[in-house]
Design a protein around this motif. Structure first.
Motif, mmCIF file in Angstrom:
data_model
loop_
_atom_site.group_PDB
_atom_site.id
_atom_site.type_symbol
_atom_site.label_atom_id
_atom_site.label_comp_id
_atom_site.label_asym_id
_atom_site.label_seq_id
_atom_site.Cartn_x
_atom_site.Cartn_y
_atom_site.Cartn_z
ATOM 1 N N SER A 155 65.033 23.572 51.284
ATOM 2 C CA SER A 155 66.116 24.319 51.931
ATOM 3 C C SER A 155 66.095 24.219 53.453
ATOM 4 O O SER A 155 67.016 24.707 54.118
ATOM 5 C CB SER A 155 66.026 25.802 51.531
ATOM 6 N N LEU B 299 71.542 37.633 53.127
ATOM 7 C CA LEU B 299 71.715 37.327 51.708
ATOM 8 C C LEU B 299 71.919 38.606 50.900
ATOM 9 O O LEU B 299 72.733 38.636 49.964
ATOM 10 C CB LEU B 299 70.494 36.571 51.192
ATOM 11 N N GLY C 127 67.942 33.676 47.328
ATOM 12 C CA GLY C 127 68.249 32.295 47.669
ATOM 13 C C GLY C 127 67.404 31.272 46.942
ATOM 14 O O GLY C 127 67.615 30.066 47.102
#
Length: 415
Positions: free
Chosen positions: A21, A116, A185
């Protein structure tokens, strides 16, 4: 270490998706690192080929005690530190900036866990607050509780959700909605919904946080003038209307420091710390029992880390303390040297507010008004109370307040 330090650090944020990521800028920084710093979990995420020349080193424990020595050891090298999400949200990025100065730290953030969480909950940023309990006293959550308020609470360990639930229940917010989010995530992302009442024994995740929608009690206002019974006291307490007048005269601004001299129950200093963002208080109190009560009151009202008790009598106890932006003298104003020491400590534009109940201290404040100007007020407040089966007025003891603002050198010269 400080802003003059030669060490330069790049901090790379890593999301729950791990190394895959990290964006190209972050990968490039890691690839060129001479030294790669991080926790064991973060260091294990980075393949050997991604940082071929880097010395890998874990953070010292305790972190703050060993951080300066670690950075000095790698002086002159290209140092890259790994962090979770946005390193400037209760992360190592904030710590490094405080240690080295903003010019010595480059931050490449990932999406923060708070961002998030807002996305998962559907909460606009302007409608909720982020409260960090990572490495902090859980009691600081109490300051933020109010009916209808939305909070994203960063907890940092498996015990966090139960600790949050205990505070909510203790404050009458047991019906509050609680959502536990973990591994945001990442492939193992999870969610659990419930209420504070039902989460007293729940275990959270190391990489988790808690979203709270406050329901139940009303909660205390953040504006000055809390009820008198909000404070444990032995009678040495500035009563509500007088206390509100004191905090108003002190005029707290974000990030300022107050000396609360002769703190008693600590009510003025605690109200100061609960108000503007980042305000702190040094509560100076010579009585050990009252000093302990100040600590308990600060914890109970959500500012345990913003109110520091200094045990001792002014003026001697003031020596060596961090210079204040404002001073409140609620007790001991007639003691030789107290007002003089406080006035000397405040900078130009700083405020000194002193209260007096006795005629002796009132005479001292009258003299200070004559010598330094400022504002001299007398508060006489009546409170309704029972007279047999009827109601009448009961007078509180009158309080004299002097408020002075320290002039600049130019203003002094114009006198």
């Amino acid at each position: 270490m400080g802003p003059e330090a030669r060490v330069r650090v790049t901090v790379v944020g890593v999301g729950a998706g791990g190394w895959a990521s990290v964006d190209p800028a972050g990968r490039g920084a890691v690839h060129g690192a001479d030294v790669l710093l991080g926790g064991p979990r973060h260091l294990a995420m980075v393949p050997e080929a991604a940082a071929p020349a880097a010395i890998r080193e874990t953070w010292p424990s305790p972190l703050l005690d060993g951080l300066d020595a670690l950075l000095e050891r790698h002086d002159g090298r290209n140092v890259v530190a790994l962090a979770s999400g946005d390193p400037m949200v209760s992360g190592i990025g904030s710590t490094l900036v405080r240690r080295l100065g903003p010019d010595a730290v480059r931050v490449l953030p990932a999406v923060s866990s708070a961002a998030l969480a807002r996305a998962r909950m559907g909460w606009p940023a302007e409608d909720c607050a982020v409260v960090t309990l990572v490495g902090r006293d859980t009691d600081r959550l109490r300051r933020h509780l109010a009916r209808g308020r939305r909070l994203i609470v960063l907890t940092g360990d498996a015990d966090g959700p139960a600790a949050v639930a205990r505070v909510l229940v203790d404050e009458g917010f047991g019906a509050s909605a609680m959502t536990l989010l973990a591994e945001l995530g990442g492939p193992a992302e999870s969610r659990r919904d419930g209420t504070a009442d039902g989460m007293l024994g729940v275990e959270g995740a190391a990489l988790g946080l808690v979203c709270v929608e406050c329901r139940g009690a009303q909660g205390y206002s953040r504006f000055p003038g809390l009820p008198d019974d909000a404070f444990e006291n032995d009678g040495q307490l500035s009563r509500r209307p007088i206390r509100a007048a004191a905090v108003s005269a002190l005029a707290p601004r974000p990030g300022e420091l107050l000396w609360d001299v002769g703190a008693g129950a600590g009510s003025v200093g605690i109200e100061w710390a609960r108000g503007a963002s980042g305000c702190r208080t040094l509560a100076i109190e010579r009585d050990a029992g009252r000093a302990d009560a100040v600590r308990r009151n600060a914890a109970r009202l959500g500012v345990p880390d913003l109110v520091t008790v200094v045990e001792g009598a002014a003026p001697d106890a003031l020596a060596g303390l961090e210079r204040p932006d404002a001073v409140f003298v609620g007790g001991g104003g007639s003691r030789p040297g107290v007002l003089e020491a406080c006035w000397a400590a405040v900078p130009a534009g700083g405020r000194l507010v002193a209260h007096a109940v006795t005629l002796e201290t009132q005479a001292v404040l009258a003299e200070w008004h004559r010598a330094h100007g400022g504002e001299l007020l007398r508060y006489a407040v009546d409170v309704a109370g029972p007279i047999g089966t009827f109601t009448g007025w009961e007078p509180m003891r009158p309080v004299v307040q002097w408020c002075g603002v320290k002039p600049t050198a130019a203003e002094e010269n114009r006198k």
